[in-house]
Design an enzyme around this catalytic site. Structure first.
Site, short mmCIF file in Angstrom:
data_model
loop_
_atom_site.label_atom_id
_atom_site.label_comp_id
_atom_site.label_asym_id
_atom_site.label_seq_id
_atom_site.Cartn_x
_atom_site.Cartn_y
_atom_site.Cartn_z
N ASP A 27 0.83 -1.20 0.00
CA ASP A 27 0.00 0.00 0.00
C ASP A 27 0.87 1.26 0.00
O ASP A 27 1.99 1.25 0.51
CB ASP A 27 -0.92 -0.03 1.24
CG ASP A 27 -2.11 0.91 1.10
OD1 ASP A 27 -2.37 1.40 -0.02
OD2 ASP A 27 -2.78 1.16 2.12
N ASN A 29 1.30 3.42 -2.92
CA ASN A 29 1.85 3.86 -4.22
C ASN A 29 1.36 5.27 -4.58
O ASN A 29 2.13 6.09 -5.09
CB ASN A 29 1.40 2.92 -5.35
CG ASN A 29 1.97 1.53 -5.22
OD1 ASN A 29 2.81 1.28 -4.37
ND2 ASN A 29 1.49 0.61 -6.05
N HIS A 44 2.55 3.41 -9.06
CA HIS A 44 2.32 1.98 -9.29
C HIS A 44 3.50 1.36 -10.05
O HIS A 44 3.92 0.25 -9.77
CB HIS A 44 1.02 1.75 -10.07
CG HIS A 44 -0.21 2.20 -9.31
ND1 HIS A 44 -0.42 1.86 -8.00
CD2 HIS A 44 -1.28 2.96 -9.68
CE1 HIS A 44 -1.58 2.40 -7.59
NE2 HIS A 44 -2.11 3.07 -8.60
N SER A 72 -7.41 -5.31 -5.32
CA SER A 72 -8.56 -5.89 -4.63
C SER A 72 -9.81 -5.80 -5.49
O SER A 72 -9.88 -5.02 -6.45
CB SER A 72 -8.79 -5.17 -3.30
OG SER A 72 -9.33 -3.88 -3.51
N GLU A 74 -12.42 -4.44 -4.50
CA GLU A 74 -12.91 -3.07 -4.30
C GLU A 74 -12.13 -2.07 -5.18
O GLU A 74 -12.65 -1.01 -5.52
CB GLU A 74 -12.77 -2.67 -2.82
CG GLU A 74 -13.71 -3.41 -1.88
CD GLU A 74 -13.27 -4.84 -1.53
OE1 GLU A 74 -12.07 -5.17 -1.71
OE2 GLU A 74 -14.12 -5.63 -1.09
N LEU A 138 10.20 -21.06 -4.70
CA LEU A 138 9.35 -20.09 -4.01
C LEU A 138 8.00 -20.06 -4.71
O LEU A 138 7.95 -20.02 -5.94
CB LEU A 138 9.98 -18.68 -4.07
CG LEU A 138 9.12 -17.51 -3.60
CD1 LEU A 138 9.01 -17.50 -2.07
CD2 LEU A 138 9.69 -16.16 -4.06
N ARG A 195 1.92 -4.83 6.31
CA ARG A 195 1.20 -3.82 5.53
C ARG A 195 2.06 -2.57 5.51
O ARG A 195 2.54 -2.11 6.55
CB ARG A 195 -0.18 -3.49 6.11
CG ARG A 195 -0.90 -2.46 5.22
CD ARG A 195 -2.37 -2.33 5.48
NE ARG A 195 -2.96 -1.45 4.47
CZ ARG A 195 -4.21 -1.48 4.10
NH1 ARG A 195 -5.04 -2.35 4.63
NH2 ARG A 195 -4.67 -0.64 3.18
N ILE A 202 -6.99 -4.52 7.54
CA ILE A 202 -6.79 -5.73 6.74
C ILE A 202 -7.35 -5.57 5.31
O ILE A 202 -6.92 -6.27 4.40
CB ILE A 202 -7.47 -6.95 7.44
CG1 ILE A 202 -6.91 -7.15 8.86
CG2 ILE A 202 -7.32 -8.23 6.64
CD1 ILE A 202 -5.46 -7.57 8.93
N GLU A 214 1.19 -13.14 12.61
CA GLU A 214 1.80 -11.97 13.26
C GLU A 214 1.71 -10.78 12.30
O GLU A 214 1.99 -10.91 11.11
CB GLU A 214 3.26 -12.25 13.60
CG GLU A 214 3.46 -13.35 14.62
CD GLU A 214 2.91 -13.00 16.00
OE1 GLU A 214 2.96 -11.81 16.39
OE2 GLU A 214 2.40 -13.92 16.68
C1 IPE Z 1 -5.52 -2.68 -0.18
O1 IPE Z 1 -5.16 -1.36 -0.37
C2 IPE Z 1 -5.52 -3.41 -1.48
C3 IPE Z 1 -4.21 -3.62 -2.09
C4 IPE Z 1 -3.05 -3.30 -1.56
C5 IPE Z 1 -4.23 -4.25 -3.37
P1 IPE Z 1 -6.23 -0.20 -0.56
O2 IPE Z 1 -5.49 1.06 -0.70
O3 IPE Z 1 -7.17 -0.57 -1.65
O4 IPE Z 1 -7.04 -0.28 0.83
P2 IPE Z 1 -7.85 0.83 1.62
O5 IPE Z 1 -8.85 1.40 0.68
O6 IPE Z 1 -6.87 1.85 2.08
O7 IPE Z 1 -8.46 0.08 2.78
C1 IPE Z 2 -1.45 0.26 -3.43
O1 IPE Z 2 -1.27 1.64 -3.44
C2 IPE Z 2 -1.75 -0.32 -4.80
C3 IPE Z 2 -3.15 -0.71 -4.99
C4 IPE Z 2 -4.07 -0.73 -4.06
C5 IPE Z 2 -3.55 -1.12 -6.32
P1 IPE Z 2 -2.50 2.64 -3.46
O2 IPE Z 2 -2.90 2.91 -4.86
O3 IPE Z 2 -3.61 2.15 -2.58
O4 IPE Z 2 -1.83 3.94 -2.83
P2 IPE Z 2 -2.44 4.93 -1.75
O5 IPE Z 2 -2.96 4.10 -0.61
O6 IPE Z 2 -3.53 5.68 -2.44
O7 IPE Z 2 -1.30 5.80 -1.35
MG MG Z 3 -4.05 2.39 -0.62
#
Ligand code: IPE
Ligand code: IPE
Ligand code: MG
Length: 249
Positions: A27, A29, A44, A72, A74, A138, A195, A202, A214
């Protein structure tokens, strides 16, 4: 590799047993890009480089399964431009990395609702899974179009179908039967969940499988996560006392 990461790797080796299965919610990016006044897709793209480094570090340290949450269910609700940038990157990642991953002995597995992928992405995913299927150094689980509640619901539906067809009795529906219908049926549960970007949630990832995992929250945005951060998280894990509801030995 750097002197700092070598030093951490040596410390991990001294401690002995590494986690068999490491899962990561990659998370941050978007925020990494925003800090630099760059568009989110650049973040990304930089995140893709971090994936390469973390896969190599996992091979070096001897992790057996590396599970990465890449996209995800979502995330389909993000703006169309961002979704299509992510889908292009997925294809590019496979094109660039497949042969190298194969040569390194990595078995690449994609998990999620893959039917929602576009035709070129689906073809690339199927291709790299077939190419690397016999590898065993792996297992790299890449979760794409994945939601844990949907995964558990699907498992329940598959079991219901078995019962309705008379192949199973309701009494045979136990934890092992349900776990056996999850995408992760062949994997041990994660020992360590990382994370990045400091978020403490989560986000619908591996809800069943994380029961006794953990947790390690790293403040670092995913594009800046590398060897040192992974080894640091593993060292943190090695100092935990895992009790599984019992009392310490
Ligand atoms: C979780 O990150 C999904 C991935 C890392 C692929 P999100 O950025 O989508 O999650 P929320 O919206 O902050 O919970
Ligand atoms: C994680 O980074 C990658 C995906 C969820 C695809 P984000 O795109 O969620 O980056 P933030 O959370 O907005 O910084
Ligand atoms: Mg994010």
């Amino acid at each position: 590799m750097s002197a700092a990461s070598d030093d951490l790797l040596a410390k991990v080796r001294v401690q002995g047993a590494v986690p068999r299965h490491v899962a990561i919610i990659m998370d941050g990016n978007g925020r990494w890009a925003r800090e630099r006044l760059l568009p989110r897709p650049i973040g990304h793209r930089q995140g893709m480089k971090a994936v390469r480094e973390v896969v190599e570090a996992s091979l070096e340290v001897g992790v057996e399964v590396l599970s990465l949450f890449a996209f995800s269910q979502e995330n389909w609700q993000r703006p169309a431009g961002e979704v299509s940038a992510l889908m292009s990157l997925l294809e590019e990642y496979i094109q660039k990395e497949a042969d190298e991953l194969d040569a390194q002995g990595v078995r690449v597995v994609f998990l999620g609702d893959l039917d929602r992928l576009g035709t070129p992405q689906r073809a690339a995913v199927d291709r790299v899974m077939a190419q690397t299927a016999a590898n065993s150094k792996l297992v790299l689980n890449l979760f794409i179009s994945y939601g844990s509640r949907a995964e558990i619901t699907r498992a329940a539906r598959l079991l219901a179908e078995e019962v309705a067809a008379g192949r199973m009795t309701p009494a045979q529906v136990d934890e092992a039967a349900l776990a056996g219908k999850l995408f992760t049926a062949d994997c041990p549960d994660p020992d360590l969940l990382i994370r990045t970007s400091g978020e403490m949630r989560i986000s619908n990832f591996l809800l069943w499988q994380l029961a006794y995992t953990e947790l390690h929250i790293s403040p670092v945005f995913w594009p800046d996560f590398g060897r040192c951060e992974l080894y640091g998280a593993i060292l943190d894990f090695l100092n935990r006392d895992r009790r599984f509801g019992r009392v310490s030995a």
